[in-house]
Design a protein around this motif. Sequence first.
Motif, mmCIF file in Angstrom:
data_model
loop_
_atom_site.group_PDB
_atom_site.id
_atom_site.type_symbol
_atom_site.label_atom_id
_atom_site.label_comp_id
_atom_site.label_asym_id
_atom_site.label_seq_id
_atom_site.Cartn_x
_atom_site.Cartn_y
_atom_site.Cartn_z
ATOM 1 N N LEU A 70 8.061 -5.357 4.138
ATOM 2 C CA LEU A 70 7.073 -5.245 3.075
ATOM 3 C C LEU A 70 5.788 -5.924 3.516
ATOM 4 N N PHE A 85 5.610 -0.267 2.610
ATOM 5 C CA PHE A 85 6.991 -0.729 2.501
ATOM 6 C C PHE A 85 7.809 0.190 3.401
ATOM 7 N N SER A 99 3.131 -0.168 -0.083
ATOM 8 C CA SER A 99 3.571 -1.436 -0.648
ATOM 9 C C SER A 99 3.538 -1.371 -2.171
#
Length: 487
Positions: free
Chosen positions: A65, A207, A344
């Motif tokens: 992340l 992510f 993200s």
Amino acid sequence: KFCVNLHSSVECGDKSVGDEITHRHFAAEDFSRFRRLLKQETEHLSRLFKSGEFSTRGDIVGFELEAWIVDSEGLPKGCNRQLLDNLKNPLVVPELSQFNVELNGSPTALTGSVFTRLHDELFSTWNACQRAAQSLGVKLMQIGTLPTIKQNQLTSANMSDLVRYQALNDRLIALRDGRELDINISGQQDLNVKHDDVMLEAATTSFQIHLQCKPHRATRDFNAALVVSAPMVALSANSNFLFDKALWAETRVPLFEQAIDIGSRHLSRVTFGRGYVAENLMEIFEANLEDHAILLPFVQPEPLNKYAHVRFQNGTIWRWNRPLIGFDYDGQPHLRIEHRVVPSGPTVLDCVSNCAAFIGFVRGLSSRKTPLEQEISFETAKSNFYTAAQYGLDATIEWVGGKKIRVDELILNELLPEAHESLANSNVPKHEIEKYLGVIKERVSSGLNGATWQRRWVEQNGIDYPRLAQTYLENQESHQPVHTWPI
């Protein structure tokens, strides 16, 4: 950023988070030595594919992340080194810019309460980061493109103090013969800017989901990952604004591709790919050797069976779905897929739910009797990806049999039911599946992903990006999924 990290992320089975290189400048003989070692290792890897000696453990999930560091007004703050010094956590590492950090997770078996385990670890690391940030008067923020970032902040002066980033910047600009980067994105509005270093790439945080594959399923899993990239980028889009412009639902996609453009004489380093895998993933590593220039010839004193140069070269080619060679705890090599299309945020729960959707979609599609790549052409899968990145959950894409379908309908009526079944077949409990895929169902049903929430907030409250960022942060701190956020 990890996407310019020259090694793979946390390995399934060890804690390596990528090594720094020792020098910034390279001589001609470095390129020759690197090329020779890369060729030898590629040949050795080919024999490994033929002998079938990869780890059969497989079905292991991991993540990375990337996050922004912002001040109380939602403006970027370049203090990642101070934050990391306060934190002292080896799973949290620098990114390309001083405005960013990366949180890595431990590999987790795809069985039982797998997503709860991922969630709990990420949530714990996230809270530790926020405590370290608080002592500096800043916060961490999960969002694809930060609405408050300015182009004049993305300069070499704000690059993280790692040699690999400086060397990469030198090499990319050299390959362009010193020509500025041209960024041209046509969306809700148009963005046309020039930039003279690699730092624009720092504006794209993601992510990244990792799936370690059993060898006999790796090809089907990889091709399925290509096909599901369109619905995944649509359901997770969270990058609507950049440099005071409303652009794509997932502006990261065109920005990243153009920010790492090394010129027309070379193949793109950021790419959806040029076709499905026909036999096995070795085809991609052979293409890395034959088709792509060496960016950084960092020669390492490793044996052939560590594939140091194969992995290094692969780490400088940023496919949206990238195959990786890693190692289990006992040193046995394994294959995994790094899915890079998801931005993200907006929250830890949203991220882990995106992970559950990706694993479920891939497992569902790769288990179909007829391989999906025989029913949807590669060019269609590629076109679907860019359409979904631009329009998010409002996109219409092409599916099996040439059928045109809204991506939200496809997710709700076909992909999610298959994901439920495939995760249940992996011994994931019903309540676990319903919790995380339920977040996806509610998000898609409401049409409210991160990009949509940002867009609706601006429509209702006007163009005030610092206030947008502050409101986003307040909602993020509730830890509730984005589809429940008030506008």
